[in-house]
Scaffold this active site. Sequence first.
Site, PDB file in Angstrom:
ATOM      1  N   GLU A   1      10.199  19.071 -24.991  1.00 26.34           N
ATOM      2  CA  GLU A   1       9.540  19.375 -23.705  1.00 26.34           C
ATOM      3  C   GLU A   1      10.173  20.613 -23.064  1.00 26.34           C
ATOM      4  OE1 GLU A   1       6.887  17.630 -22.933  1.00 26.34           O
ATOM      5  OE2 GLU A   1       7.148  15.742 -24.016  1.00 26.34           O
TER       6      GLU A   1
ATOM      7  N   ASN B   1       0.250  19.511 -21.380  1.00 26.70           N
ATOM      8  CA  ASN B   1      -0.062  18.741 -22.596  1.00 26.70           C
ATOM      9  C   ASN B   1       0.069  19.594 -23.855  1.00 26.70           C
ATOM     10  OD1 ASN B   1      -0.637  16.406 -21.164  1.00 26.70           O
ATOM     11  ND2 ASN B   1      -2.747  17.055 -20.787  1.00 26.70           N
TER      12      ASN B   1
ATOM     13  N   HIS C   1       0.052  13.269 -29.967  1.00 26.90           N
ATOM     14  CA  HIS C   1      -0.358  11.878 -29.738  1.00 26.90           C
ATOM     15  C   HIS C   1      -0.958  11.254 -30.985  1.00 26.90           C
ATOM     16  CE1 HIS C   1      -0.546  11.989 -25.060  1.00 26.90           C
ATOM     17  NE2 HIS C   1       0.653  11.742 -25.524  1.00 26.90           N
TER      18      HIS C   1
ATOM     19  N   ARG D   1       0.811  -1.239   0.000  1.00 32.92           N
ATOM     20  CA  ARG D   1       0.000   0.000   0.000  1.00 32.92           C
ATOM     21  C   ARG D   1       0.836   1.277   0.000  1.00 32.92           C
ATOM     22  NH1 ARG D   1      -2.905  -3.118   3.723  1.00 32.92           N
ATOM     23  NH2 ARG D   1      -4.717  -4.070   2.737  1.00 32.92           N
TER      24      ARG D   1
ATOM     25  N   ARG E   1      -2.595  21.790 -14.655  1.00 32.61           N
ATOM     26  CA  ARG E   1      -1.569  20.822 -15.071  1.00 32.61           C
ATOM     27  C   ARG E   1      -1.749  20.396 -16.519  1.00 32.61           C
ATOM     28  NH1 ARG E   1       1.050  15.851 -11.500  1.00 32.61           N
ATOM     29  NH2 ARG E   1       2.353  15.053 -13.175  1.00 32.61           N
TER      30      ARG E   1
ATOM     31  N   LYS F   1       3.158  11.164 -11.466  1.00 32.48           N
ATOM     32  CA  LYS F   1       2.356  10.268 -12.321  1.00 32.48           C
ATOM     33  C   LYS F   1       3.152   8.986 -12.515  1.00 32.48           C
ATOM     34  CE  LYS F   1      -0.421  13.521 -15.035  1.00 32.48           C
ATOM     35  NZ  LYS F   1      -0.696  14.038 -16.391  1.00 32.48           N
TER      36      LYS F   1
ATOM     37  N   LYS G   1       8.022  22.532 -14.084  1.00 31.50           N
ATOM     38  CA  LYS G   1       7.152  21.382 -13.785  1.00 31.50           C
ATOM     39  C   LYS G   1       6.752  21.400 -12.315  1.00 31.50           C
ATOM     40  CE  LYS G   1       5.482  17.033 -14.567  1.00 31.50           C
ATOM     41  NZ  LYS G   1       5.533  15.781 -15.261  1.00 31.50           N
TER      42      LYS G   1
ATOM     43  N   HIS H   1       0.809  18.085 -27.182  1.00 33.48           N
ATOM     44  CA  HIS H   1       0.605  16.641 -27.077  1.00 33.48           C
ATOM     45  C   HIS H   1      -0.689  16.175 -27.748  1.00 33.48           C
ATOM     46  CE1 HIS H   1       3.853  17.157 -24.292  1.00 33.48           C
ATOM     47  NE2 HIS H   1       3.908  15.880 -23.984  1.00 33.48           N
TER      48      HIS H   1
ATOM     49  N   HIS I   1       8.053  10.229 -29.555  1.00 32.57           N
ATOM     50  CA  HIS I   1       7.166  11.082 -28.764  1.00 32.57           C
ATOM     51  C   HIS I   1       7.564  12.563 -28.864  1.00 32.57           C
ATOM     52  CE1 HIS I   1       4.509  12.297 -25.514  1.00 32.57           C
ATOM     53  NE2 HIS I   1       5.529  12.890 -24.928  1.00 32.57           N
TER      54      HIS I   1
ATOM     55  N   GLU J   1      -4.150  17.291 -11.773  1.00 32.08           N
ATOM     56  CA  GLU J   1      -4.593  17.731 -13.095  1.00 32.08           C
ATOM     57  C   GLU J   1      -6.070  18.089 -13.128  1.00 32.08           C
ATOM     58  OE1 GLU J   1      -2.585  15.700 -16.353  1.00 32.08           O
ATOM     59  OE2 GLU J   1      -4.227  16.225 -17.685  1.00 32.08           O
TER      60      GLU J   1
HETATM   61  P1  NAD Z   1      12.989   5.350 -21.946  1.00 31.97           P
HETATM   62  O1  NAD Z   1      12.820   5.227 -20.504  1.00 31.97           O
HETATM   63  O2  NAD Z   1      12.507   4.229 -22.798  1.00 31.97           O
HETATM   64  O3  NAD Z   1      14.532   5.609 -22.258  1.00 31.97           O
HETATM   65  C1  NAD Z   1      14.945   5.774 -23.598  1.00 31.97           C
HETATM   66  C2  NAD Z   1      16.128   4.878 -23.945  1.00 31.97           C
HETATM   67  O4  NAD Z   1      17.311   5.449 -23.398  1.00 31.97           O
HETATM   68  C3  NAD Z   1      16.045   3.480 -23.363  1.00 31.97           C
HETATM   69  O5  NAD Z   1      16.525   2.565 -24.321  1.00 31.97           O
HETATM   70  C4  NAD Z   1      16.972   3.534 -22.161  1.00 31.97           C
HETATM   71  O6  NAD Z   1      17.510   2.279 -21.820  1.00 31.97           O
HETATM   72  C5  NAD Z   1      18.032   4.469 -22.663  1.00 31.97           C
HETATM   73  N1  NAD Z   1      18.746   5.230 -21.642  1.00 31.97           N
HETATM   74  C6  NAD Z   1      18.238   5.817 -20.551  1.00 31.97           C
HETATM   75  N2  NAD Z   1      19.155   6.555 -19.946  1.00 31.97           N
HETATM   76  C7  NAD Z   1      20.296   6.415 -20.636  1.00 31.97           C
HETATM   77  C8  NAD Z   1      21.588   6.952 -20.507  1.00 31.97           C
HETATM   78  N3  NAD Z   1      21.895   7.855 -19.581  1.00 31.97           N
HETATM   79  N4  NAD Z   1      22.530   6.571 -21.398  1.00 31.97           N
HETATM   80  C9  NAD Z   1      22.227   5.706 -22.405  1.00 31.97           C
HETATM   81  N5  NAD Z   1      21.007   5.195 -22.601  1.00 31.97           N
HETATM   82  C10 NAD Z   1      20.045   5.550 -21.726  1.00 31.97           C
HETATM   83  O7  NAD Z   1      12.297   6.675 -22.515  1.00 31.97           O
HETATM   84  P2  NAD Z   1      12.024   8.114 -21.894  1.00 31.97           P
HETATM   85  O8  NAD Z   1      11.892   8.998 -23.049  1.00 31.97           O
HETATM   86  O9  NAD Z   1      12.974   8.449 -20.805  1.00 31.97           O
HETATM   87  O10 NAD Z   1      10.598   7.945 -21.188  1.00 31.97           O
HETATM   88  C11 NAD Z   1       9.426   7.645 -21.913  1.00 31.97           C
HETATM   89  C12 NAD Z   1       8.384   7.159 -20.942  1.00 31.97           C
HETATM   90  O11 NAD Z   1       8.138   8.179 -19.979  1.00 31.97           O
HETATM   91  C13 NAD Z   1       7.059   6.812 -21.582  1.00 31.97           C
HETATM   92  O12 NAD Z   1       6.635   5.577 -21.088  1.00 31.97           O
HETATM   93  C14 NAD Z   1       6.128   7.918 -21.102  1.00 31.97           C
HETATM   94  O13 NAD Z   1       4.811   7.479 -20.961  1.00 31.97           O
HETATM   95  C15 NAD Z   1       6.739   8.276 -19.787  1.00 31.97           C
HETATM   96  N6  NAD Z   1       6.454   9.636 -19.321  1.00 31.97           N
HETATM   97  C16 NAD Z   1       5.952   9.806 -18.078  1.00 31.97           C
HETATM   98  C17 NAD Z   1       5.678  11.064 -17.600  1.00 31.97           C
HETATM   99  C18 NAD Z   1       5.170  11.237 -16.211  1.00 31.97           C
HETATM  100  O14 NAD Z   1       4.768  12.363 -15.847  1.00 31.97           O
HETATM  101  N7  NAD Z   1       5.182  10.204 -15.404  1.00 31.97           N
HETATM  102  C19 NAD Z   1       5.920  12.183 -18.396  1.00 31.97           C
HETATM  103  C20 NAD Z   1       6.452  11.989 -19.663  1.00 31.97           C
HETATM  104  C21 NAD Z   1       6.711  10.708 -20.127  1.00 31.97           C
HETATM  105  N1  GLY Z   2       3.755  14.895 -18.397  1.00 32.44           N
HETATM  106  C1  GLY Z   2       2.579  15.619 -18.054  1.00 32.44           C
HETATM  107  C2  GLY Z   2       2.294  15.634 -16.612  1.00 32.44           C
HETATM  108  O1  GLY Z   2       3.093  15.192 -15.820  1.00 32.44           O
HETATM  109  O2  GLY Z   2       1.256  16.066 -16.224  1.00 32.44           O
END
Ligand code: NAD
Ligand code: GLY
Length: 371
Positions: A193, A255, A262, A129, A251, A151, A237, A258, A275, A247
């Site tokens: 971003e 987007n 999307h 939990r 918040r 998130k 942020k 986006h 993305h 949100e």
């Molecule tokens: P990712 O986590 O897939 O990383 C991208 C690639 O880079 C991967 O292959 C990873 O192994 C590699 N990598 C990471 N750090 C590295 C480093 N320092 N050196 C070499 N390689 C490295 O992609 P991302 O763009 O970081 O994240 C995308 C995800 O984030 C999506 O799932 C999206 O939904 C999510 N997201 C969440 C939020 C949120 O508010 N929670 C906001 C935006 C995106």
């Molecule tokens: N990435 C958008 C949010 O965190 O709300």
Amino acid sequence: MKSVITVPLPQRAYNIVIAPGGLDYLGAWMTGEAEAAAPLKLGKKVLLVSNPVVFGHYGQRAIASLEQAGFEVAHHLVPDGEQHKTLETLQTIYDAALAHRLERSSCLVALGGGVIGDMTGFAAATWMRGLAVVQVPTTLLAMVDASIGGKTGVNHPQGKNLIGAFHQPSLVLIDPQVLRSLPVREFRAAMAEVIKYGVIWDQGLFEALEACDRLDAIEHLSDDLLQMILTHSAQAKADVVAQDEREGNLRAILNYGHTVGHAVESLTGYTQVNHGEAVAIGMVAAGEVAVRLGWWSQDACDRQQRLIEKAGLPTRLPAELDLDAVLESLTADKKVKAGKVRFALPQGLGKAEITDQVTREVLRPVLEALR
Ligand code: NAD
Ligand code: GLY
């Protein structure tokens, strides 16, 4: 040179630390032994979650730092890639938590990009939990966006991030030096971003980006410039999340870009256009819409486009994209409320608003002009 930004949420305020070389002090930031650190008051057990790529680069340094601070560390690796952001992978994190006998006072550490951060955060939100989670983002996207704001979640076969929870981290530790190993396309994508924050929240950031010669690869950025970009983006942020954690309204300005983004991402199968590239195109579209609605000047819109180009990002829709499919896809997007597409649109530089007044009649000519 380090920055500490506080996300001032009642009951769950936390720090975002941006410190070059900070990975070697991760444990000390958690125990409160690092200079200006706040102790997290955790138990001894830590489960570090990563993937083989990131762990290969930085895993041992993170573990050494945690052990030096007195933590008992286990680690668990999940396969790399968005396709593994699933309930099945999550189950393996729970299994590792069980095998390591995590307790309520234990902590998960997410070492990786947004995929690792979202999944580990959700495991922390739900195991027993709710355990603490420390985010150690290693992509630019995770540093400026995913690791901040709570998130968390995994994908459902029918849609991204459909299973999730809000669960704020206890600490976000950003070591900019780890970006040196990030593939250039990942770096560029996340610059979308950063530019977004300049447009919707921080005019100073926008103008500082305009003053840079190049934004398309990390080797063109000085350490000071990178620190400034990370600090301003994280602050933007943090400001937005502090005002609207769940949100309710504000918040949703995050987007910006986006909505069309999307649609482009999904209609190109999430591979051809990534993305960040899709968000870049989406920001150009939203900017043009804002100009047509009289919310934005053509000059501001052109300045945004030049920044996006300077970051090596696309500003045009892929030629083969069917505009009707894009318009259809917009109404199926998560950002639809009561049947109306909600758009974040800029108003001046450093400010944005949400509107549901963007009709197909406004959108179609904008999209046509972007081909
Ligand atoms: P990712 O986590 O897939 O990383 C991208 C690639 O880079 C991967 O292959 C990873 O192994 C590699 N990598 C990471 N750090 C590295 C480093 N320092 N050196 C070499 N390689 C490295 O992609 P991302 O763009 O970081 O994240 C995308 C995800 O984030 C999506 O799932 C999206 O939904 C999510 N997201 C969440 C939020 C949120 O508010 N929670 C906001 C935006 C995106
Ligand atoms: N990435 C958008 C949010 O965190 O709300």
